[in-house]
Design an enzyme around this catalytic site. Structure first.
Site, PDB file in Angstrom:
ATOM      1  N   ARG A 297      -3.476 -10.284   4.265  1.00 44.62           N
ATOM      2  CA  ARG A 297      -3.818 -10.341   2.834  1.00 44.62           C
ATOM      3  C   ARG A 297      -2.644  -9.747   2.075  1.00 44.62           C
ATOM      4  NH1 ARG A 297      -5.737  -6.944  -0.954  1.00 44.62           N
ATOM      5  NH2 ARG A 297      -7.277  -7.709  -2.454  1.00 44.62           N
TER       6      ARG A 297
ATOM      7  N   LYS B  60       0.822  -1.218   0.000  1.00 44.13           N
ATOM      8  CA  LYS B  60       0.000   0.000   0.000  1.00 44.13           C
ATOM      9  C   LYS B  60       0.851   1.261   0.000  1.00 44.13           C
ATOM     10  CE  LYS B  60      -4.382  -1.929   0.838  1.00 44.13           C
ATOM     11  NZ  LYS B  60      -5.444  -2.335   1.727  1.00 44.13           N
TER      12      LYS B  60
END
Ligand code: PMM
Length: 285
Positions: free
Chosen positions: A262, A222
């Site tokens: 994840r 991210k």
């Protein structure tokens, strides 16, 4: 955190679960459309399973800030063949969708988990559908679709606000008939959050344990990691060069006993989880 809670329909492990990401999209920030073709996506899912993924998360909608939504027919066209093919191998498959219809069709095709990044807010039918389907449900903290989410980053205190909003989503899910053992929560890193919000949530993740629900964490590649690792010119590190930092976080999260992570690079995270398990005297699995 831990012990590692049981979630309906999923194997119970004595360690953090590793969920591998397969984005069947033309425009995801993290892998830039590499798996848009169904055969490529299936092949990628199989490769992640070979690396040791416990769950494969198949998504047909990019949640990148500013992304346009595919319609339902297009989302179904993207995810169903991939879910079907991977589930046919016996793998645990999750469908990453905010749409009740896609969730139902994916479960009919073999998915065992519905990963709804909107936590039931995008479509009112989702929660009742999940209750009927009787499968595991990831309820993520979310404040709006990709086109508006970065305008909704105001918090008095990000951890207590996310906690309160997740509590509300869980209560709504329970009122719609979703059973406690179906639920997993996710703080929604990068969704209506600044980089500093993400770091603060990570520092104080234990505070979300009062929800009493297993926790999934999605920080892989991210943007806040890209900013942390920016070069001397100030440009964020590219998404596919954020995996080492992702693995560092997996190590810390596994140490703290989160239910699942994840990630895009499955082998690295599985290795990190194995190291933690060994150090904590829980070898095997
Ligand atoms: N992040 C993305 C997509 N789906 N699902 C859950 N449960 N948690 C997340 O943090 C999450 C998600 C966006 O990232 P991607 O491009 O890597 O799929």
């Amino acid at each position: 955190m831990g012990p590692f809670g049981a979630v309906r329909g999923l194997p119970r492990l004595d360690r953090t679960q590793v969920m591998g990401v397969v984005n069947v999209t033309p425009d995801s920030f993290s892998d830039g459309g590499r798996w848009f073709d169904p055969d490529a996506a299936i092949g990628h899912g199989l490769a992640l399973l070979a690396e040791g993924a416990d769950v494969i998360d198949v998504g047909g909608e990019s949640t990148r800030p500013g992304a346009e939504r595919p319609d339902t027919a297009e989302e179904l066209r993207r995810v169903l063949p991939v879910v079907r093919a991977l589930a046919a191998t016996g793998a645990v498959v999750s469908v990453d969708t905010m749409r009740a219809e896609v969730a139902a069709e994916a479960v009919a095709a073999g998915a065992r988990l519905v990963n709804d990044v909107s936590g039931g807010l995008a479509e009112v039918e989702m929660l009742a559908t999940v209750a009927d389907l009787g499968v595991a449900y990831v309820c993520m903290h979310w404040r709006g679709h990709a086109d508006v989410m970065q305008d909704r980053t105001v918090y008095a205190d990000v951890v207590t606000d996310v906690l309160r909003e997740l509590q509300d989503r869980i209560e709504r899910a329970r009122s719609a008939g979703v059973q406690p053992d179906q639920l997993v929560v996710d703080a929604g890193f990068g969704f209506a959050k600044t980089g500093e919000h993400n770091w603060e949530l990570l520092r104080r993740l234990e505070e979300l344990e009062v929800l009493g629900v297993p926790q999934l964490v999605g920080v892989s590649r991210k943007r806040f990691l890209g900013s942390l690792l920016a070069g001397p010119d100030g440009r964020p590190r590219a998404p596919d060069e954020r995996d080492d930092a992702t693995t560092a976080l997996t190590t810390l999260l596994a140490w703290r006993g989160v239910w699942g992570v994840r990630v895009h690079s499955v082998r690295a995270s599985r290795d990190a989880v194995a190291v933690v398990q060994q150090l904590q005297d829980r070898p095997s699995g």
